[in-house]
Design a protein around this motif. Structure first.
Motif, PDB file in Angstrom:
ATOM      1  N   UNK A   1       0.805  -1.336   0.157  1.00 40.37           N
ATOM      2  CA  UNK A   1       0.210   0.101   0.341  1.00 40.37           C
ATOM      3  C   UNK A   1       0.962   0.735   0.021  1.00 40.37           C
ATOM      4  N   UNK A   2       1.850   0.889   0.502  1.00 34.35           N
ATOM      5  CA  UNK A   2       2.560   2.389   0.650  1.00 34.35           C
ATOM      6  C   UNK A   2       3.433   2.388  -0.697  1.00 34.35           C
ATOM      7  N   UNK A   3       3.573   1.438  -1.420  1.00 36.05           N
ATOM      8  CA  UNK A   3       4.571   1.871  -2.759  1.00 36.05           C
ATOM      9  C   UNK A   3       3.470   2.581  -3.352  1.00 36.05           C
ATOM     10  N   UNK A   4       2.552   2.013  -3.375  1.00 31.07           N
ATOM     11  CA  UNK A   4       1.244   2.274  -4.746  1.00 31.07           C
ATOM     12  C   UNK A   4       0.881   3.612  -4.646  1.00 31.07           C
ATOM     13  N   UNK A   5       1.422   4.290  -3.123  1.00 28.09           N
ATOM     14  CA  UNK A   5       1.021   5.476  -2.803  1.00 28.09           C
ATOM     15  C   UNK A   5       2.173   7.141  -3.179  1.00 28.09           C
ATOM     16  N   UNK A   6       3.230   6.237  -3.869  1.00 29.60           N
ATOM     17  CA  UNK A   6       4.502   7.080  -4.001  1.00 29.60           C
ATOM     18  C   UNK A   6       4.137   7.289  -6.084  1.00 29.60           C
ATOM     19  N   UNK A   7       4.700   8.380  -6.280  1.00 32.85           N
ATOM     20  CA  UNK A   7       4.039   8.645  -7.605  1.00 32.85           C
ATOM     21  C   UNK A   7       5.573   7.825  -8.395  1.00 32.85           C
ATOM     22  N   UNK A   8       6.726   8.216  -8.053  1.00 30.31           N
ATOM     23  CA  UNK A   8       8.148   7.695  -8.336  1.00 30.31           C
ATOM     24  C   UNK A   8       8.562   6.352  -8.570  1.00 30.31           C
ATOM     25  N   UNK A   9       9.004   5.897  -9.330  1.00 30.75           N
ATOM     26  CA  UNK A   9       9.558   4.571  -9.647  1.00 30.75           C
ATOM     27  C   UNK A   9      11.077   4.639  -8.235  1.00 30.75           C
ATOM     28  N   UNK A  10      11.586   5.792  -8.470  1.00 30.02           N
ATOM     29  CA  UNK A  10      12.798   5.498  -7.657  1.00 30.02           C
ATOM     30  C   UNK A  10      12.331   5.502  -6.170  1.00 30.02           C
TER      31      UNK A  10
END
Ligand code: GAF
Length: 381
Positions: free
Chosen positions: A250-259
């Motif tokens: 869920x945290x990753x899904x909230x982050x826009x940038x791949x880096x």
């Protein structure tokens, strides 16, 4: 000439004492310390030794056996960040951190010797800082404990030298114990000393110094740290340590940038690996930590992007020769890797790494055993 004689020759006075602080190798928990996470270093037998004699006035004189560049002379009351070049910035930074914290220092002559490899990712800087801090603390009766010393040394490195490191290396140098790894929570600095006796389990832990110079000051380290802090802010947590393993997707899904997603994935999974390695070591099942070490390397290589071809080759060649696990250690971008192997399989792993380096046209690596050794201490007179 002994260091004591050399001190007397350079400064014209006998040293009042000698203090030693070790370099470290980190078993697991990389780039987690500035995210309030978990680390697990052990102190190496290699140390930096500082001898000290007081002098009248308020001058600090610094001499390193390794550098024929003469003696650095610094006025205690004029120490300021950015003004001291080279190695002398570390001892000067320690004096500055002590003075700005309100401690009373007088003039002193410090003579430094060291067998901690420099630029090898084995914390030669922290060893120098901690040995100097201990010498000043004892000599001027400051009454600081090992943890306060580690915090002041980090302040020296962050605020005076200008490297935005975490607390792992200074805590490792100040607080490690012989025969143990230091399981450290970098948020509240709670420590657990976990017995670490590879020989008793028929294993060996090797350090492979690739001799590719590692430097944290060139900005790549600071950029990693900034991305992690920005991701934590975006996710509404104080630090990435606050994202539990089950909260990762869920945290990753909230982050826009791949880096940013990759950096966060490394930190969250690495904290989880430290906990699993700690549990295995407590149960005397060190053999089973191998795959976790290797997974840590892959995460640092692919998600955190701090490895380099030489470090990757150590891991690949040693695993192909039967090692149980291997990973880069420390900040990365060069420096050292560790290899966990069965005692009888270790020579084959070392030979495989040496052969692979020769075939690739790299300089021969330096290999030695990681024997968990004592933290910083005053040496007998
Ligand atoms: C370097 C830093 F100094 C440590 O604080 C730590 O971040 C490490 O890189 C990576 O784990 O050694």
């Amino acid at each position: 000439m002994t260091a004591r004689t050399a001190h007397a020759t350079v400064f014209g006075a006998e040293p009042e004492g000698r203090w030693a602080a070790p370099g470290r190798v980190n078993l697991i928990g990389e780039h987690t310390d500035y995210n309030d996470g978990f680390v697990m270093p052990l102190a190496l037998p290699h140390t930096t030794v500082v001898s000290l004699s007081r002098r009248p006035g308020r001058l600090l004189r610094l001499h390193s056996e390794a550098l024929p560049t003469g003696t650095a002379e610094l006025a205690l009351d004029e120490l300021a960040p950015g003004r001291v070049p080279g190695w002398a910035a570390y001892p000067a930074g320690v004096a500055w951190a002590l003075l700005t914290a309100g401690h009373d220092l007088g003039g002193a002559d410090l003579y430094v010797t060291s067998d901690v490899p420099t630029g090898a990712g084995l914390s030669s800087s922290a060893a120098l800082e901690v040995a100097c801090a201990l010498a000043l603390n004892d000599t001027f009766g400051l009454g600081l404990g090992a943890q306060e010393i580690a915090l002041l040394c980090r302040r020296a490195e962050n605020g005076f030298v200008g490297v935005p490191c975490g607390i792992m290396d200074q805590m490792a140098s100040a607080r490690c114990a012989g025969g143990h790894v230091l399981h450290l929570d970098t948020r509240d600095l709670a420590i657990e000393q976990i017995p670490f006796d590879m020989a008793a389990e028929g294993l060996r832990l090797l350090v492979v110094d690739t001799r590719v110079s590692h430097r944290l000051g060139d900005g790549a380290y600071a950029r990693r740290r900034a991305v992690c802090e920005a991701a934590a802010a975006r996710l509404g947590v104080a630090a990435l340590r606050d994202i539990p393993a089950e909260g990762l997707e869920p945290a990753l899904a909230r982050l826009g940038k791949e880096t940013a997603r990759r950096r966060v994935r490394h930190v969250v999974t690495e904290n989880e690996r430290v906990s699993r390695v700690a549990a295995l070591l407590r149960a005397r099942r060190a053999r089973e930590t191998g795959p976790l070490l290797t997974a840590g390397h892959h995460s640092l290589r692919d998600d955190f992007e701090v490895s380099c071809p030489e470090l990757d080759l150590v891991v690949e060649a040693s695993l192909a020769a039967g090692a149980l696990g291997a990973r880069m250690t420390g900040g990365g971008f060069g420096g050292s890797a560790i290899v966990l192997a069965e005692a009888e399989g270790a020579p084959a792993a070392v030979a495989a790494v040496a052969g692979a380096f020769a075939a690739a046209g790299y300089r021969p690596p330096r290999v030695f055993e990681a024997v968990p050794s004592s933290g910083a201490r005053r040496l007998p007179h």
